[in-house]
Design a protein around this motif. Structure first.
Motif, mmCIF file in Angstrom:
data_model
loop_
_atom_site.group_PDB
_atom_site.id
_atom_site.type_symbol
_atom_site.label_atom_id
_atom_site.label_comp_id
_atom_site.label_asym_id
_atom_site.label_seq_id
_atom_site.Cartn_x
_atom_site.Cartn_y
_atom_site.Cartn_z
ATOM 1 N N VAL A 159 24.498 -53.531 9.158
ATOM 2 C CA VAL A 159 23.182 -54.057 8.833
ATOM 3 C C VAL A 159 22.311 -52.891 8.387
ATOM 4 O O VAL A 159 22.401 -51.786 8.938
ATOM 5 N N VAL A 160 21.501 -53.126 7.370
ATOM 6 C CA VAL A 160 20.526 -52.152 6.892
ATOM 7 C C VAL A 160 19.139 -52.744 7.104
ATOM 8 O O VAL A 160 18.846 -53.847 6.624
ATOM 9 N N ASP B 60 25.035 -52.636 25.438
ATOM 10 C CA ASP B 60 23.768 -51.954 25.706
ATOM 11 C C ASP B 60 23.918 -50.471 25.391
ATOM 12 O O ASP B 60 24.749 -49.778 25.973
ATOM 13 N N ARG B 61 23.119 -49.965 24.443
ATOM 14 C CA ARG B 61 23.223 -48.570 23.994
ATOM 15 C C ARG B 61 22.255 -47.660 24.738
ATOM 16 O O ARG B 61 22.309 -46.459 24.568
ATOM 17 N N ARG B 62 21.349 -48.249 25.511
ATOM 18 C CA ARG B 62 20.283 -47.421 26.080
ATOM 19 C C ARG B 62 20.648 -46.892 27.455
ATOM 20 O O ARG B 62 21.564 -47.367 28.084
ATOM 21 N N GLU C 71 22.013 -53.689 16.425
ATOM 22 C CA GLU C 71 23.184 -54.425 16.901
ATOM 23 C C GLU C 71 22.797 -55.830 17.343
ATOM 24 O O GLU C 71 23.513 -56.805 17.075
ATOM 25 N N GLU C 72 21.665 -55.953 18.008
ATOM 26 C CA GLU C 72 21.196 -57.275 18.413
ATOM 27 C C GLU C 72 20.873 -58.129 17.189
ATOM 28 O O GLU C 72 21.034 -59.357 17.207
ATOM 29 N N LEU D 5 23.334 -49.495 10.522
ATOM 30 C CA LEU D 5 24.233 -49.517 11.676
ATOM 31 C C LEU D 5 25.568 -50.096 11.241
ATOM 32 O O LEU D 5 25.617 -51.141 10.591
ATOM 33 N N ILE D 6 26.653 -49.412 11.583
ATOM 34 C CA ILE D 6 28.001 -49.920 11.353
ATOM 35 C C ILE D 6 28.625 -50.170 12.718
ATOM 36 O O ILE D 6 28.744 -49.256 13.533
#
Length: 425
Positions: free
Chosen positions: A361-362, A423-425, A404-405, A368-369
Motif C-alpha cells: 500500500v502507498v 502489532d508492530r509497536r 498494515e491495518e 508498506l510491503i
C-alpha cells in the motif's frame, strides 16, 4: 453518438517506466513514445496493481483490485460481479463498438476456449464484451498484431473502443539485428536458451554483471518496439484518428533486473515491477503536461468514463484522474489522495514449492510491503527514498502499523484475504 470520441487503449507487456527515456532513463529507449507524449498528459507516478499480467489487465478493464475481482493468479477467473459493468460493457451500453487485438504468448489457450465452460477470464471478456477479437498465437508477430489493428480501425463503426495489447518487450528479449548491439556490444544473450536461466527467478550477487547485460537486451527490445509503435501511431494519425480519438498508453507491469531478482511475477512489489507508464492523449492533443499525482491501474477505467461524460459504476474501486489532469475535481475524487494497493502473483519456485502472496500500500508518501505468510513488513519513505533502498519499518513502527491495518481493512473480506494484522509497536 457519431461525434463522440473514439477510445484506443494500448497496453504493453512488461514495460517498466524506469527503463523508458520518457521517465528519465539513461538510455534513449523510447524516442517515439517521448514524441507522442509532447501532446499528452504523462503521469509520473503510475502504479500497477499487480506484478503479473492477468491480474493487472483485469484491474485496468474492471476498475477493481485483484483481490476483489478474483483474478490475482494467472488464468484465474474474474468474479461475475466484476465482469458486469466493466469498461467495455459500459461503453457498449453507450453505443460504442468494441474490439480487441491481443498479442500474448499464451493467447492461443484463450482463443481456443472462447465460449467454453471453464475458460479463462480474458477469453470470457473478449467473447462477451468485444464485438471483434483477434489473438495472435505462440509466435508473436508485431507485424500481424499491428496489421490486424489497422484492419479493425478501418472497419470499425464509430465511436469505437479498441483495446490493443502488445506483447513485447516481454521476455524473451530478442531484438532484431537492426537493434541488437545498440546498447550491448558483447555477443551475449542472442538466443532464448542463454536468457532462459534468468527468467522470473532469484539470482546470486555474482550474476549481477550478466543480468546487467541482459537488461541491455531488454532495453534494445524496448527501443525496437518503440520504433514499431511509432509507425503504428503514424498510420493512426494518417487516418485522421488523432483528432477524433482519445489514446491511452500504459503497461500491465514492469520488469526487474536488480536486488537479486530478474523478471516479473514472483513475490516482490518493488518499483521496477509496479511503476508503469500512463500517457493520455485527448482528441486533437494538448501541450505536454507532467502529472505528479499518484495513480494506479484501477483509476484508468473511471478516468476514461469521466472524460467521456459517463457515470462511473459504484463497484469500481478507482477514482477519476481528470481533476489531476485538467484541474478541479473529476466525477469521483481526484485519484491522487487515496491509498494505492498492489498484490504479487502466487509464484511457484523452479525447484518446487511456492512463494506466498505479498501486498503493498502507498499512502502519505510511504510504501508498506507486507509478506502475507510470514507477516514481515518493509516500509519506505518514497519522498526521501524513491528507490526503496532504506527500510524504515523498525524506525517508524506506528506508520507501519497504520498502513498494515489499511491493507487488512481493505481486503479482509476479499478472495484470499491478507490474513492477520501483526502489532508492530
Amino acid at each position: 453518438m457519431s461525434d463522440a470520441p473514439n477510445v484506443i487503449l494500448v497496453t504493453f507487456d512488461s514495460l517498466s517506466a524506469g527503463d523508458m527515456s520518457l521517465y528519465g532513463y539513461r538510455r534513449p529507449t523510447t524516442p517515439f513514445i517521448d514524441c507522442f507524449a509532447h501532446q499528452s498528459y504523462v503521469f509520473d507516478n503510475m502504479q500497477a496493481n499487480s506484478n503479473s499480467s492477468i491480474p493487472s489487465l483485469a484491474s485496468i478493464l474492471t476498475g477493481r483490485y485483484p483481490l476483489k475481482h478474483g483474478s490475482e493468479r494467472a488464468r484465474a477467473l474474474v468474479s461475475n460481479r466484476s465482469r458486469a459493468d466493466d469498461l467495455a460493457d459500459v461503453l457498449r451500453s453507450k453505443g460504442y463498438r468494441t474490439a480487441a487485438v491481443i498479442g500474448l504468448k499464451a493467447g492461443y489457450l484463450w482463443v481456443n476456449s472462447l465460449g467454453q465452460a471453464g475458460n479463462g477470464w480474458m477469453g470470457r471478456m473478449m467473447a462477451s464484451r468485444f464485438k471483434e477479437r483477434s489473438i495472435s498465437g505462440w509466435t508473436i508477430s508485431l507485424d500481424a498484431t499491428f496489421r490486424k489493428t489497422l484492419e479493425v480501425l478501418d472497419s470499425a463503426c464509430r465511436p469505437f473502443f479498441l483495446w490493443l495489447h502488445i506483447y513485447p518487450p516481454h521476455e524473451p528479449y530478442l531484438p532484431s539485428r537492426s537493434f541488437r548491439g545498440t546498447f550491448v556490444k558483447e555477443k551475449v544473450f542472442d538466443v532464448i536458451r542463454s536468457q532462459r536461466p534468468f527468467f522470473n527467478r532469484f539470482y546470486p550477487e555474482a550474476s549481477q554483471p550478466a543480468v546487467d547485460l541482459l537488461r541491455g537486451r531488454y532495453n534494445e527490445h524496448i527501443l525496437e518496439v518503440d520504433h514499431r509503435f511509432g509507425g503504428l501511431l503514424e498510420s493512426i494519425e494518417a487516418r485522421g484518428l488523432f483528432d477524433t480519438s482519445m489514446i491511452i498508453v500504459t503497461a500491465d507491469h514492469g520488469e526487474m533486473f536488480e536486488r537479486g531478482y530478474q523478471g516479473h511475477n514472483g513475490p516482490l512489489l518493488y518499483n521496477p515491477l509496479v511503476h508503469v507508464p500512463l500517457i493520455v492523449r485527448l482528441p486533437g492533443g494538448r501541450p505536454g503536461t507532467r502529472v505528479e499525482a499518484r495513480a494506479e491501474q484501477v483509476d484508468i477505467a473511471p478516468t476514461i468514463l469521466d472524460l467521456l461524460g459517463f457515470e462511473i459504476p459504484g463497484h469500481m474501486h478507482g477514482e477519476s484522474l481528470v481533476g489531476a489532469m485538467l484541474g478541479g475535481n473529476g466525477r469521483r475524487g481526484d485519484g491522487g489522495a487515496k491509498p494505492k494497493f498492489a498484490v504479487s502473483s502466487v509464484f511457484r519456485a523452479a525447484g518446487g514449492g511456492s512463494y506466498g502472496r505479498s501486498l503493498s500500500v502507498v499512502s502519505n508518501g510511504h510504501k508498506l510491503i507486507l509478506d502475507r505468510p510470514s507477516g514481515a513488513c518493509e516500509l519506505y519513505d518514497l519522498v526521501r527514498d524513491p528507490g526503496e533502498t532504506h527500510d524504515i519499518a523498525a524506525e517508524e513502527p506506528d506508520m507501519g502499523q497504520e498502513l498494515e491495518e489499511m491493507i487488512l481493512e481493505s481486503f479482509s473480506n476479499s478472495v484470499g484475504g491478507p490474513g492477520v494484522c501483526h502489532d508492530r509497536r
